[in-house]
Design an enzyme around this catalytic site. Structure first.
Site, PDB file in Angstrom:
ATOM      1  N   SER A 134       0.860  -1.160   0.000  1.00  0.00           N
ATOM      2  CA  SER A 134       0.000   0.000   0.000  1.00  0.00           C
ATOM      3  C   SER A 134       0.911   1.229   0.000  1.00  0.00           C
ATOM      4  O   SER A 134       1.871   1.298  -0.760  1.00  0.00           O
ATOM      5  CB  SER A 134      -0.946  -0.026   1.208  1.00  0.00           C
ATOM      6  OG  SER A 134      -1.754   1.126   1.235  1.00  0.00           O
ATOM      7  N   TYR A 149      -4.743   6.886  -7.108  1.00  0.00           N
ATOM      8  CA  TYR A 149      -3.740   6.055  -6.434  1.00  0.00           C
ATOM      9  C   TYR A 149      -4.100   5.836  -4.973  1.00  0.00           C
ATOM     10  O   TYR A 149      -4.119   4.698  -4.485  1.00  0.00           O
ATOM     11  CB  TYR A 149      -2.377   6.728  -6.565  1.00  0.00           C
ATOM     12  CG  TYR A 149      -1.234   5.996  -5.916  1.00  0.00           C
ATOM     13  CD1 TYR A 149      -0.646   4.906  -6.540  1.00  0.00           C
ATOM     14  CD2 TYR A 149      -0.737   6.396  -4.676  1.00  0.00           C
ATOM     15  CE1 TYR A 149       0.415   4.232  -5.950  1.00  0.00           C
ATOM     16  CE2 TYR A 149       0.319   5.732  -4.082  1.00  0.00           C
ATOM     17  CZ  TYR A 149       0.890   4.652  -4.726  1.00  0.00           C
ATOM     18  OH  TYR A 149       1.934   3.989  -4.136  1.00  0.00           O
ATOM     19  N   LYS A 153      -5.226   2.515  -2.753  1.00  0.00           N
ATOM     20  CA  LYS A 153      -4.462   2.052  -1.596  1.00  0.00           C
ATOM     21  C   LYS A 153      -5.363   1.895  -0.365  1.00  0.00           C
ATOM     22  O   LYS A 153      -5.189   0.950   0.418  1.00  0.00           O
ATOM     23  CB  LYS A 153      -3.301   2.999  -1.300  1.00  0.00           C
ATOM     24  CG  LYS A 153      -2.252   3.059  -2.405  1.00  0.00           C
ATOM     25  CD  LYS A 153      -1.670   1.687  -2.726  1.00  0.00           C
ATOM     26  CE  LYS A 153      -0.545   1.760  -3.744  1.00  0.00           C
ATOM     27  NZ  LYS A 153       0.006   0.424  -4.084  1.00  0.00           N
TER      28      LYS A 153
END
Length: 283
Positions: A134, A149, A153
């Site tokens: 992550s 993004y 995560k």
């Protein structure tokens, strides 16, 4: 006793550093990349310890095929590492939808595809370890320009928490790795920086400038060696923040969360049927 690792995104960055660390520890590695020629030097150096495999993690069938090939070649799969991923930088408002979706397809669905394909193999052999890359941004969040993004995560963390409870009876362990800034090409050749409108110069523009001008403090080789040692432990942490700056951010954010939840605890409890009405905290 040596272990067998299956690592996505082995051609560069954390994936390559982790492959090297595992190989130097005497383990075997299925090194996957979109182009397996990019890991040919690992084969030259480590020979039969390395199984180079072509894999696009957005292809669920290919994920299952390459994991099965790893098991067939080495007899088992001990550690599955979901490392493949990338980020482009732009405001959510101006990011093209197809770009936002492509990032999410790799960064979240790629992890889903490999994790799901690994379960029957790990269950059949009595267990194993899954390492999910992550980011500290997947814990703290809020970095301007990284909407897709960081959303992915956060999704990885939620997915992994459910996987950990569902598959605990099978002996499968999970580690979510949350790096800060490291000296990889994540913010270099791997990242496209979109045009930043004037309205976002102070937020997204500032992040773009910082990524270009500030060298990362983290050493991926040191992190990889730490991860190899950590995976070898009997007791595995559920999450591992790596990098001094990332650790400080994570601790400060957790303290802030506890303080906020505590301040609003009475209000939260007052939503129950039998609870008395309470005043909101003062501004």
């Amino acid at each position: 006793m040596s272990s067998t690792w299956f690592i996505t995104g082995s051609s560069r960055g954390f994936g390559r550093a982790l492959a090297l660390a595992a190989l130097r520890a005497g383990d075997r590695v299925a090194a996957t990349a979109r182009d397996p020629q990019q890991v040919s030097d690992l084969v030259e150096e480590f020979g039969a310890q390395v199984l180079p495999l072509a894999l696009d993690v957005t292809d669920a069938a290919a994920a299952a095929t390459t994991l099965a090939a790893t098991r067939d070649a080495f007899g088992r799969v001990d550690v599955v590492v979901n490392n493949a991923g990338y980020a482009n930088l732009a405001p959510i408002e101006t990011t093209a939808e197809d770009d936002f979706r492509r990032q999410f397809e790799t960064n979240f669905w790629g992890v889903h595809n490999v994790s799901k394909a690994a379960i029957p193999i790990l269950r059949a052999q009595g267990g194993g370890t899954v390492v999910q890359f992550s980011s500290v941004g997947g814990r703290v969040g809020g970095t301007p320009g990284l909407g897709s993004y960081q959303a992915a995560k956060f999704g990885i963390d939620g997915l992994t928490r459910v996987l950990a409870t569902e598959t605990a009876p099978f002996g499968i362990r999970y580690l979510v790795v949350e790096p800060g800034g490291f000296a990889t090409d994540w913010a270099g050749a791997s990242m496209d920086v979109g045009t930043v409108p004037d309205e976002y110069r102070s937020t997204v523009g500032a992040v773009a400038e910082r990524l270009r001008s500030s060298p990362a403090a983290g050493d991926p080789d040191r992190a990889a060696e730490i991860l190899v040692r950590t995976v070898g432990r009997e007791r595995l942490p559920s999450h591992l923040v790596i990098g001094a700056g990332a650790a400080r951010l994570a601790i400060a954010y957790s303290e802030q969360q506890i303080a906020e939840a505590t301040a609003w605890e009475a209000v939260s409890a007052s939503a129950d049927f039998a609870a008395p009405r309470v005043e909101l905290p003062s501004d």
